[in-house]
Each structure stands twice: as C-alpha cells, then as structure tokens.
Design a protein around this motif. Sequence first.
Motif, PDB file in Angstrom:
ATOM      1  N   THR A   1      32.751  37.143  35.008  1.00 24.41           N
ATOM      2  CA  THR A   1      31.736  36.141  35.315  1.00 24.41           C
ATOM      3  C   THR A   1      30.841  36.537  36.491  1.00 24.41           C
ATOM      4  O   THR A   1      29.807  35.890  36.724  1.00 24.41           O
ATOM      5  CB  THR A   1      32.399  34.784  35.595  1.00 24.41           C
ATOM      6  OG1 THR A   1      33.397  34.935  36.613  1.00 24.41           O
ATOM      7  CG2 THR A   1      33.048  34.249  34.337  1.00 24.41           C
ATOM      8  N   ALA A   2      31.194  37.600  37.214  1.00 24.69           N
ATOM      9  CA  ALA A   2      30.289  38.098  38.255  1.00 24.69           C
ATOM     10  C   ALA A   2      29.089  38.796  37.642  1.00 24.69           C
ATOM     11  O   ALA A   2      28.039  38.913  38.280  1.00 24.69           O
ATOM     12  CB  ALA A   2      31.036  39.051  39.182  1.00 24.69           C
TER      13      ALA A   2
ATOM     14  N   GLY B   1      37.075  39.993  48.474  1.00 25.68           N
ATOM     15  CA  GLY B   1      36.754  38.625  48.127  1.00 25.68           C
ATOM     16  C   GLY B   1      37.663  38.087  47.044  1.00 25.68           C
ATOM     17  O   GLY B   1      38.594  38.763  46.585  1.00 25.68           O
ATOM     18  N   PRO B   2      37.408  36.860  46.580  1.00 26.39           N
ATOM     19  CA  PRO B   2      38.268  36.237  45.570  1.00 26.39           C
ATOM     20  C   PRO B   2      38.125  36.917  44.206  1.00 26.39           C
ATOM     21  O   PRO B   2      37.025  37.306  43.804  1.00 26.39           O
ATOM     22  CB  PRO B   2      37.772  34.794  45.530  1.00 26.39           C
ATOM     23  CG  PRO B   2      36.375  34.850  46.045  1.00 26.39           C
ATOM     24  CD  PRO B   2      36.341  35.963  47.036  1.00 26.39           C
TER      25      PRO B   2
ATOM     26  N   SER C   1      36.709  34.994  39.216  1.00 31.76           N
ATOM     27  CA  SER C   1      35.817  36.079  38.813  1.00 31.76           C
ATOM     28  C   SER C   1      35.923  36.438  37.333  1.00 31.76           C
ATOM     29  O   SER C   1      35.121  37.229  36.835  1.00 31.76           O
ATOM     30  CB  SER C   1      36.098  37.332  39.652  1.00 31.76           C
ATOM     31  OG  SER C   1      37.433  37.770  39.467  1.00 31.76           O
ATOM     32  N   THR C   2      36.912  35.883  36.646  1.00 35.60           N
ATOM     33  CA  THR C   2      37.041  36.122  35.207  1.00 35.60           C
ATOM     34  C   THR C   2      37.440  34.836  34.509  1.00 35.60           C
ATOM     35  O   THR C   2      38.058  33.941  35.097  1.00 35.60           O
ATOM     36  CB  THR C   2      38.093  37.207  34.876  1.00 35.60           C
ATOM     37  OG1 THR C   2      39.357  36.804  35.401  1.00 35.60           O
ATOM     38  CG2 THR C   2      37.717  38.548  35.443  1.00 35.60           C
ATOM     39  N   VAL C   3      37.075  34.764  33.228  1.00 38.04           N
ATOM     40  CA  VAL C   3      37.556  33.701  32.338  1.00 38.04           C
ATOM     41  C   VAL C   3      38.312  34.377  31.211  1.00 38.04           C
ATOM     42  O   VAL C   3      37.768  35.255  30.535  1.00 38.04           O
ATOM     43  CB  VAL C   3      36.397  32.853  31.782  1.00 38.04           C
ATOM     44  CG1 VAL C   3      36.922  31.829  30.772  1.00 38.04           C
ATOM     45  CG2 VAL C   3      35.653  32.149  32.904  1.00 38.04           C
TER      46      VAL C   3
ATOM     47  N   CYS D   1      32.740  41.407  28.145  1.00 40.02           N
ATOM     48  CA  CYS D   1      33.659  40.315  27.795  1.00 40.02           C
ATOM     49  C   CYS D   1      34.992  40.830  27.257  1.00 40.02           C
ATOM     50  O   CYS D   1      35.848  40.033  26.877  1.00 40.02           O
ATOM     51  CB  CYS D   1      33.013  39.383  26.771  1.00 40.02           C
ATOM     52  SG  CYS D   1      31.596  38.476  27.436  1.00 40.02           S
ATOM     53  N   GLU D   2      35.170  42.158  27.212  1.00 41.17           N
ATOM     54  CA  GLU D   2      36.436  42.776  26.798  1.00 41.17           C
ATOM     55  C   GLU D   2      37.015  42.112  25.544  1.00 41.17           C
ATOM     56  O   GLU D   2      38.123  41.583  25.550  1.00 41.17           O
ATOM     57  CB  GLU D   2      37.454  42.715  27.944  1.00 41.17           C
ATOM     58  CG  GLU D   2      37.061  43.511  29.162  1.00 41.17           C
ATOM     59  CD  GLU D   2      38.132  43.488  30.236  1.00 41.17           C
ATOM     60  OE1 GLU D   2      39.313  43.274  29.897  1.00 41.17           O
ATOM     61  OE2 GLU D   2      37.785  43.682  31.409  1.00 41.17           O
ATOM     62  N   LEU D   3      36.269  42.172  24.479  1.00 43.44           N
ATOM     63  CA  LEU D   3      36.680  41.506  23.242  1.00 43.44           C
ATOM     64  C   LEU D   3      37.730  42.319  22.500  1.00 43.44           C
ATOM     65  O   LEU D   3      37.651  43.539  22.418  1.00 43.44           O
ATOM     66  CB  LEU D   3      35.463  41.312  22.329  1.00 43.44           C
ATOM     67  CG  LEU D   3      34.303  40.503  22.919  1.00 43.44           C
ATOM     68  CD1 LEU D   3      33.169  40.441  21.917  1.00 43.44           C
ATOM     69  CD2 LEU D   3      34.758  39.105  23.311  1.00 43.44           C
TER      70      LEU D   3
END
Length: 409
Positions: free
Chosen positions: A141-142, A235-236, A267-269, A290-292
């Motif tokens: 998401t960054a 960071g987070p 930072s990720t979903v 998105c590493e599908l």
Amino acid sequence: MTTKLRTVSKDDFDAWYAGLEWAFGGLKESADERRLWHELVDLDRSLGVWDGDRVVGSLGTFALRVSVPGGAVVSAAGVTMVHVAATHRRRGLLRLMMRRALDDYREAGEPLAVLTASEPGIYGRFGFGAATWRMLATIDTARVAVNAPAGADDIALRVEDPARAARRCEELYARLVPRRPGMLERLPGWERLPLLDPPGEREGASARRCVLAEREGELLGYARYALRPRFAEAGPEGAVVVRDLEAATPEAYAALLRYLAEIDLMSTVVLRDLPVDAPLLHLVSDVRRCELRVQDRMYLRPVDVGAALAARSYTTELDVVLDVTDDMCPWNAGRWRLSGGPGGAVCARTGDAADLALPVRALGAAYLGGVSLASLAGAGLVGERRAGALAAAGAAFTGQLAPWLPHTF
C-alpha cells in the motif's frame, strides 16, 4: 490386521477427532472450533476405521447447499475430516471409506459431492475435479493506490464488533449467494464460522474487526480484518489481514478496499481468499505490486450426473450427448443427453451417438463454469466426437462470473 469400518456415534467423536488432529500435525484446535465442527458434522454419515480400539481412518460429511450457474442452490455432500493413519497406508482404507460415502450420498439423493483438499493429488482418482480457484493478494500500500469509482465517496464506513454486526452481514451474504456459483448457503450453525477467532491462531495479529459499508442506513458491504503491527527502524511495516470482503455494489467494494489500504501504520493488505475475477484487479493502480497467486480451492464430483446437470442452467442453448466414464460410481457411466439453456435443462440417458467423451472428474471441474471444456480438451480430458460440439457446449457451460468458495469446510 483386522480393521472395521462403521459410522461415528456421539460417544466416538472425541477419539475420532483426536485421530484426525494427530494426522494433521498433532496440534489441538481451540475448544470453540472443536465444538462447532462437532455440531455441524453429520455423524450419521461420517465414517471411521477402527483397528481394535484405535481410530486409523476418518471421513466426515457436512450437509451443504452450493450455488450453481443460473442462481439455483443445490444440495451437496461436503466431504471433510479425511485421514488415514500413517501406520495403515496403502491398504485401501481411503477407497473403502469413499466407496461407502458415495453410496450413502446417492441413497440420500444428493446430486453433488464437494471437498477442499489438503493434498490435491489424492482426489482425482475418486472422480473429483478442481471446480473453483482462489486468488491471494498482498498489496504494497506504500506504492499502490485504490482508484475508486464515482459514488464510492457516498459510502459511509463504520467499524463494528464482528459479533454485533453478524446478523446484518449474514443477511447481505445470503443475498449474494445466488449471484456467484460455488458459494455456500450458510445453513443454521454455519453463521458462527466467520466469527471464530481463536487467539492461538492469530499469528501476531489483533482480534478481528468488522467494517461496514452503508448508504442511507442500508448495508452494502463489509470486511472482517485484523491488524498485525510491526515496527522497523525505517518506520511501521504492519499488515492488514483480511478474512472477508463482501459487497453488493461496486462503490461499496471500492470504498472498503480503499479503507483497508489506508489504515495508519500498515504497509500491506493481505487478502487470502478472493475470486480469480475479483474487482480488485481493476481498482489498484499497480497490479504487479499486489503479489497475486492462484490456488485450487473446491473440488466437485457429480454423484448423480443426470440430476447434477439438470440442476443448473446454461449460458446458451445446447443439445449435446456426453459419454461419461466413472469407475467409482458406475451408475453415472454411459451416454447422457443434455438439453437446455438459460431457462433450465433436462438430462437423461440416451442411446444416441456421443458428441463429447469425458471422465467424471472433468465434468466436475467444468460443472460450475469456471473451467472451460476447451482447456480440459487441451489436456486430453475431453474428446470431441462430433465436429463443433466442443465449442457449442463450452459456450453453454461457461458463466459470467468465476465460481468461488468463500470459506473452507
């Protein structure tokens, strides 16, 4: 070695389930999970193999109802809790249990049997084909934004306790079931499954939350998720772990996805269970980040070919004779004339020449419309006996939406 196959009584359950837990690695499930599975499994149609007083094999059955192309919801036997002890392999015990189970399902009048496989190489020989697939995504998401359509800003979002929101979420889920093949109608008791959240299985994440998407008080979507915080020197780097994402409108879906992607300190979903045609693919700004991944999900086999094929509808009109081979269920073997279209279908025995020839596992893979007959033919699993029959039947079998199983069983 003397073994005995029989159905499972209430008094047997603890020993029967303990054998299953040991076969799957020896870790005990939470009391809530164990209690739920005990209540949901149909013990009268669940089998165990005993060697003396030891359970050395198991095969459970759930009574399920699955959506099929056209919107009908059809009874299906859910094969579950399958194991053979390592000490008793290669003795035909799984075949013995499957043989008995399929006979029982036929006697009960269930047209379909379905399962999810811990080891997918096992079940093809019993006539099961991979009928649904799931997509997994890990969104950075960054670097990835969600491009929501017009109207998404009109959706009101509210975080709620999952148990408090459960009734409304289940009502929405029930409305969505007929829209997409492969979804399970949540019969009484199954509504508790999405609420299971054992602390020992959170893998460092928080307790689960639920975000509701509403417009003028009407629930249009929801997502159940947890937060897994992580802080690095730079960071987070936390993750939003999504359990469910359901929506009745494009605007609600996009609003929910955007919300999940913009939670502070994350930072990720991580979405572990999406349809392969999920709208997410068209909403993210960079799909490559998105590493599908795609995995097999639900395996299906017709228990009664005629009843199964007549239970669904077809995208275009068709009239085709299928020559089916089925070693496990010989009552299915032979030629069947399937005639129908968008309004429904009939399927009956025929002596006419075959247009297509295929094993029952290929028919199971194609049944929900997500696996094309042409792709199966390319693998040598469907043979065309009349020119043009493959293209015509393939167009009729394929649906608009990819079939999807929203949760395991």
